[in-house]
Design an enzyme around this catalytic site. Structure first.
Site, short mmCIF file in Angstrom:
data_model
loop_
_atom_site.label_atom_id
_atom_site.label_comp_id
_atom_site.label_asym_id
_atom_site.label_seq_id
_atom_site.Cartn_x
_atom_site.Cartn_y
_atom_site.Cartn_z
N SER A 270 0.85 -1.20 0.00
CA SER A 270 0.00 0.00 0.00
C SER A 270 0.88 1.24 0.00
O SER A 270 1.66 1.46 0.94
CB SER A 270 -0.89 0.01 1.24
OG SER A 270 -1.41 1.32 1.42
N HIS B 93 -1.22 -1.33 -4.32
CA HIS B 93 -2.50 -0.99 -3.68
C HIS B 93 -2.55 0.51 -3.40
O HIS B 93 -1.63 1.07 -2.80
CB HIS B 93 -2.60 -1.78 -2.37
CG HIS B 93 -3.90 -1.65 -1.65
ND1 HIS B 93 -5.03 -2.38 -1.97
CD2 HIS B 93 -4.27 -0.88 -0.60
CE1 HIS B 93 -6.01 -2.07 -1.15
NE2 HIS B 93 -5.58 -1.15 -0.30
N ASP C 78 -4.82 3.55 -1.74
CA ASP C 78 -5.89 3.85 -0.78
C ASP C 78 -6.43 5.26 -1.03
O ASP C 78 -5.75 6.25 -0.78
CB ASP C 78 -5.35 3.73 0.65
CG ASP C 78 -5.14 2.29 1.04
OD1 ASP C 78 -6.08 1.50 0.91
OD2 ASP C 78 -4.02 1.94 1.46
N MET D 229 -9.14 8.04 -0.07
CA MET D 229 -9.98 8.41 1.08
C MET D 229 -10.52 9.83 0.89
O MET D 229 -9.79 10.71 0.41
CB MET D 229 -9.18 8.36 2.37
CG MET D 229 -8.48 7.03 2.61
SD MET D 229 -7.69 6.99 4.22
CE MET D 229 -6.77 5.46 4.10
N HIS E 226 -8.46 0.95 -3.90
CA HIS E 226 -9.39 0.73 -2.79
C HIS E 226 -10.06 2.07 -2.49
O HIS E 226 -9.44 2.96 -1.93
CB HIS E 226 -8.57 0.20 -1.60
CG HIS E 226 -9.34 0.06 -0.33
ND1 HIS E 226 -8.70 -0.11 0.90
CD2 HIS E 226 -10.68 0.06 -0.07
CE1 HIS E 226 -9.62 -0.21 1.83
NE2 HIS E 226 -10.82 -0.09 1.30
N MET F 129 -12.26 4.34 -0.54
CA MET F 129 -12.93 4.59 0.74
C MET F 129 -13.60 5.95 0.62
O MET F 129 -13.23 6.93 1.28
CB MET F 129 -11.89 4.57 1.88
CG MET F 129 -11.41 3.16 2.19
SD MET F 129 -9.85 3.12 3.10
CE MET F 129 -8.71 3.17 1.73
N MET G 299 -11.44 -6.05 5.49
CA MET G 299 -10.66 -5.11 6.30
C MET G 299 -10.36 -5.76 7.66
O MET G 299 -11.28 -6.20 8.36
CB MET G 299 -11.42 -3.80 6.51
CG MET G 299 -11.61 -2.94 5.27
SD MET G 299 -10.11 -2.58 4.34
CE MET G 299 -9.11 -1.73 5.56
N ASP H 192 -6.62 -6.56 4.36
CA ASP H 192 -5.97 -5.24 4.39
C ASP H 192 -6.03 -4.69 5.81
O ASP H 192 -7.12 -4.49 6.35
CB ASP H 192 -6.71 -4.32 3.42
CG ASP H 192 -6.13 -2.93 3.27
OD1 ASP H 192 -5.10 -2.64 3.89
OD2 ASP H 192 -6.73 -2.15 2.52
#
Ligand code: DX5
Ligand code: ZN
Length: 222
Positions: free
Chosen positions: A9, A34, A36, A38, A67, A69, A138, A176
């Site tokens: 990540s 990966h 992330d 957000m 991913h 979020m 998660m 994750d």
């Protein structure tokens, strides 16, 4: 069971040298990268968006695993696809029409993922597995790197692995949060095949050594 894949990540990388950091884990043996994303609403933290995914895409030929979020991820799927994402995963709590969202990811030629928070039941998967290519469990509450692994995810992993085994197409089972050379073996033993790790790779001085340690930790339980 599918082979072990390790997905560093970039959340724990040095963003001032992002291209170098992506190339470094690529050369160190990462299987996927990966990312992330957000939004400060679905999770308390704010990170990055499609322009940064485009920069990651330029730095590696490995699959870019996004991913999301974010609330209403369906509004941004086209942008992430255009930026070069290969896998786009969404949280069911963030999208009203989950089946439609997954279908629209697939319609763009991308792999569609569903992410379960620690408190989310695997029952949300029951009527969408036909259009799901990846389930992400998660093992921390999303928002930050460097949190402790929540072991209650392990019995859920066994349940989801069993659901996946009943399907007739490939569905990756990913985990994750709090993955280390120790916790990874417990997850592998419960049927997980793809492992996201931030601080256990980018927090170490030698990325190749860190990825090898994770892979060995998982394969010892294969
Ligand atoms: C958490 C993110 C994770 C995070 C993992 O919200 O989804 O991908 O970067 O970090 P570690 O491996 O440090 O727990
Ligand atoms: Zn993540």
């Amino acid at each position: 069971m599918l082979p072990v894949r390790i997905a560093p990540s970039i959340l724990s990388s040095d963003f001032s040298r992002l291209g170098d950091e992506v190339r470094a884990v690529d050369q160190a043996g990462a299987d996927w990268i990966h990312v992330d994303v957000m939004d400060g609403r679905f999770v308390p933290n704010i990170t990055i968006g499609p322009p940064v995914v485009r920069a990651v895409r330029k730095s590696t030929k490995k699959p870019v695993d996004c991913h999301l979020m974010i609330m209403e991820p369906e509004r941004y799927i086209q942008d992430f696809a255009d930026a070069g994402a290969d896998i786009i995963s969404v949280h069911p709590e963030a999208t009203v029409h989950l089946e439609r969202t997954l279908q629209s990811i697939r319609a763009l030629g991308k792999r569609a993922g569903v992410v379960l928070n620690p408190g989310t039941s695997p029952s949300v998967l029951e009527y969408v597995l036909h259009c799901t290519d990846l389930v992400l469990l998660m093992s921390v509450n999303p928002g930050f790197g460097g949190q402790a692994f929540i072991p209650q995810v392990l019995p859920k992993a066994r349940i989801v692995a069993e659901m996946i085994a009943q399907c007739h197409h490939q569905i990756d089972l990913q985990i994750d949060g709090g993955i280390t050379a120790e916790t990874i073996g417990h997850a592998r033993a419960c049927g997980v095949d793809c492992f996201v790790a931030g601080s256990a790779i980018y927090g170490k001085p030698d990325y190749a050594h860190a990825i090898t340690a994770l892979r060995r930790g998982a394969e010892a339980h294969s």
